[in-house]
Design a protein around this motif. Sequence first.
Motif, PDB file in Angstrom:
ATOM      1  N   ILE A  12     -53.215  26.938 -83.580  1.00 52.60           N
ATOM      2  CA  ILE A  12     -52.179  25.967 -83.102  1.00 52.60           C
ATOM      3  C   ILE A  12     -51.571  26.581 -82.127  1.00 52.60           C
ATOM      4  O   ILE A  12     -51.219  25.843 -80.948  1.00 52.60           O
ATOM      5  CB  ILE A  12     -51.031  26.022 -84.360  1.00 52.60           C
ATOM      6  N   ILE A  13     -51.647  27.938 -81.688  1.00 55.12           N
ATOM      7  CA  ILE A  13     -51.160  28.506 -80.664  1.00 55.12           C
ATOM      8  C   ILE A  13     -52.015  28.369 -79.213  1.00 55.12           C
ATOM      9  O   ILE A  13     -51.340  28.256 -78.355  1.00 55.12           O
ATOM     10  CB  ILE A  13     -50.769  30.045 -80.747  1.00 55.12           C
ATOM     11  N   MET A  14     -53.299  28.179 -79.492  1.00 51.19           N
ATOM     12  CA  MET A  14     -54.062  27.796 -78.467  1.00 51.19           C
ATOM     13  C   MET A  14     -53.927  26.514 -78.039  1.00 51.19           C
ATOM     14  O   MET A  14     -54.281  26.046 -76.777  1.00 51.19           O
ATOM     15  CB  MET A  14     -55.643  27.977 -78.917  1.00 51.19           C
ATOM     16  N   ILE A  15     -53.284  25.598 -78.582  1.00 48.69           N
ATOM     17  CA  ILE A  15     -53.392  24.291 -78.106  1.00 48.69           C
ATOM     18  C   ILE A  15     -52.510  24.195 -76.875  1.00 48.69           C
ATOM     19  O   ILE A  15     -52.957  23.593 -75.993  1.00 48.69           O
ATOM     20  CB  ILE A  15     -52.710  23.213 -79.188  1.00 48.69           C
ATOM     21  N   PRO A  16     -51.228  24.743 -76.798  1.00 46.16           N
ATOM     22  CA  PRO A  16     -50.612  24.566 -75.438  1.00 46.16           C
ATOM     23  C   PRO A  16     -51.190  25.280 -74.430  1.00 46.16           C
ATOM     24  O   PRO A  16     -51.241  24.888 -73.165  1.00 46.16           O
ATOM     25  CB  PRO A  16     -49.136  25.151 -75.533  1.00 46.16           C
ATOM     26  N   VAL A  17     -51.918  26.548 -74.718  1.00 47.53           N
ATOM     27  CA  VAL A  17     -52.656  27.155 -73.855  1.00 47.53           C
ATOM     28  C   VAL A  17     -53.735  26.399 -73.065  1.00 47.53           C
ATOM     29  O   VAL A  17     -54.141  26.348 -72.087  1.00 47.53           O
ATOM     30  CB  VAL A  17     -53.054  28.752 -74.179  1.00 47.53           C
ATOM     31  N   PHE A  18     -54.473  25.896 -74.115  1.00 47.34           N
ATOM     32  CA  PHE A  18     -55.551  25.045 -73.647  1.00 47.34           C
ATOM     33  C   PHE A  18     -55.295  23.804 -72.807  1.00 47.34           C
ATOM     34  O   PHE A  18     -55.857  23.770 -71.761  1.00 47.34           O
ATOM     35  CB  PHE A  18     -56.177  24.249 -74.963  1.00 47.34           C
ATOM     36  N   VAL A  19     -53.947  23.427 -73.061  1.00 44.62           N
ATOM     37  CA  VAL A  19     -53.630  22.195 -72.196  1.00 44.62           C
ATOM     38  C   VAL A  19     -53.064  22.524 -70.809  1.00 44.62           C
ATOM     39  O   VAL A  19     -53.401  21.761 -69.673  1.00 44.62           O
ATOM     40  CB  VAL A  19     -52.182  21.422 -72.836  1.00 44.62           C
ATOM     41  N   VAL A  20     -52.305  23.751 -70.641  1.00 43.18           N
ATOM     42  CA  VAL A  20     -51.959  24.147 -69.631  1.00 43.18           C
ATOM     43  C   VAL A  20     -53.078  24.594 -68.663  1.00 43.18           C
ATOM     44  O   VAL A  20     -53.260  24.225 -67.332  1.00 43.18           O
ATOM     45  CB  VAL A  20     -51.097  25.507 -69.668  1.00 43.18           C
ATOM     46  N   VAL A  21     -54.163  25.239 -69.027  1.00 37.69           N
ATOM     47  CA  VAL A  21     -55.369  25.677 -68.568  1.00 37.69           C
ATOM     48  C   VAL A  21     -56.065  24.577 -67.889  1.00 37.69           C
ATOM     49  O   VAL A  21     -56.557  24.384 -66.882  1.00 37.69           O
ATOM     50  CB  VAL A  21     -56.294  26.621 -69.362  1.00 37.69           C
ATOM     51  N   PHE A  22     -56.102  23.381 -68.725  1.00 37.37           N
ATOM     52  CA  PHE A  22     -57.107  22.143 -68.302  1.00 37.37           C
ATOM     53  C   PHE A  22     -56.436  21.555 -67.228  1.00 37.37           C
ATOM     54  O   PHE A  22     -57.075  21.210 -66.243  1.00 37.37           O
ATOM     55  CB  PHE A  22     -57.097  21.310 -69.659  1.00 37.37           C
ATOM     56  N   PHE A  23     -55.003  21.628 -66.955  1.00 43.39           N
ATOM     57  CA  PHE A  23     -54.564  20.883 -65.841  1.00 43.39           C
ATOM     58  C   PHE A  23     -54.181  22.008 -64.538  1.00 43.39           C
ATOM     59  O   PHE A  23     -53.605  21.231 -63.671  1.00 43.39           O
ATOM     60  CB  PHE A  23     -53.302  20.014 -66.491  1.00 43.39           C
ATOM     61  N   LEU A  24     -54.681  23.019 -64.791  1.00 38.27           N
ATOM     62  CA  LEU A  24     -54.487  23.805 -63.653  1.00 38.27           C
ATOM     63  C   LEU A  24     -55.279  23.250 -62.607  1.00 38.27           C
ATOM     64  O   LEU A  24     -56.462  22.772 -62.765  1.00 38.27           O
ATOM     65  CB  LEU A  24     -55.007  25.153 -63.797  1.00 38.27           C
ATOM     66  N   PRO A  25     -54.910  23.161 -61.285  1.00 39.59           N
ATOM     67  CA  PRO A  25     -55.898  22.848 -60.039  1.00 39.59           C
ATOM     68  C   PRO A  25     -56.865  23.711 -59.900  1.00 39.59           C
ATOM     69  O   PRO A  25     -56.722  24.045 -58.846  1.00 39.59           O
ATOM     70  CB  PRO A  25     -54.725  22.307 -58.950  1.00 39.59           C
ATOM     71  N   MET A  26     -57.666  24.175 -60.625  1.00 35.07           N
ATOM     72  CA  MET A  26     -58.764  25.054 -60.359  1.00 35.07           C
ATOM     73  C   MET A  26     -59.899  24.576 -60.823  1.00 35.07           C
ATOM     74  O   MET A  26     -60.165  24.119 -61.857  1.00 35.07           O
ATOM     75  CB  MET A  26     -58.430  26.481 -60.991  1.00 35.07           C
ATOM     76  N   GLN A  27     -61.122  24.832 -60.211  1.00 31.85           N
ATOM     77  CA  GLN A  27     -62.494  24.551 -60.683  1.00 31.85           C
ATOM     78  C   GLN A  27     -62.961  24.951 -62.031  1.00 31.85           C
ATOM     79  O   GLN A  27     -63.532  24.430 -62.502  1.00 31.85           O
ATOM     80  CB  GLN A  27     -63.357  24.832 -59.406  1.00 31.85           C
TER      81      GLN A  27
END
Length: 183
Positions: A12-27
């Motif tokens: 559950i804690i990984m969910i917001p981390v995953f979302v933030v990382v996905f939307f980072l403007p990095m390749q």
Amino acid sequence: MNLPNLLTLSRIIMIPVFVVVFFLPMQWSYTVSASIFALAALTDWLDGYLARKLDQSTPFGAFLDPVADKLMVAVALAVLIQEYSSILLTIPATIIIGREIVISALREWMAEIGSRASVAVSYIGKIKTTAQMASIVGLLASPPGQLLSDVSIAVLYIAAALTLWSMWLYLKAAWPELLPKND
């Protein structure tokens, strides 16, 4: 609090981390978000295995595990629907999310009437989950339009078909309770 429950909470804690990382403007955000999701999917298997192996099953874990699974999958599919903006991905994703809502409600209702065992997790459900997790990891790892994403969409359709099949099996098992014959 035991290790299996901590693993479930970590999902559950990984969910917001995953979302933030996905939307980072990095390749690298595709690869890292796919890795986070894959790690979370691995903890799904591991927490259940450890709970059984170490005899650490708890009512809290039995409640939280399916919640964590459904949150993780629904959020990942929502992110992918936004990223792909494609009916080809939206159709199987909404089938999967819709099925999770229907089956969660069915299980809750069956538990209320004391018939929860008749809607227990089936073998088809386990295959569906494996296909679903593999397709989501592939979709997260690859930008739209690449071979991996195209193959992953095809696997998501397989997961959606298995989703409908497993939902049909659950509804069939619950049907006598849903519509009892009046004698």
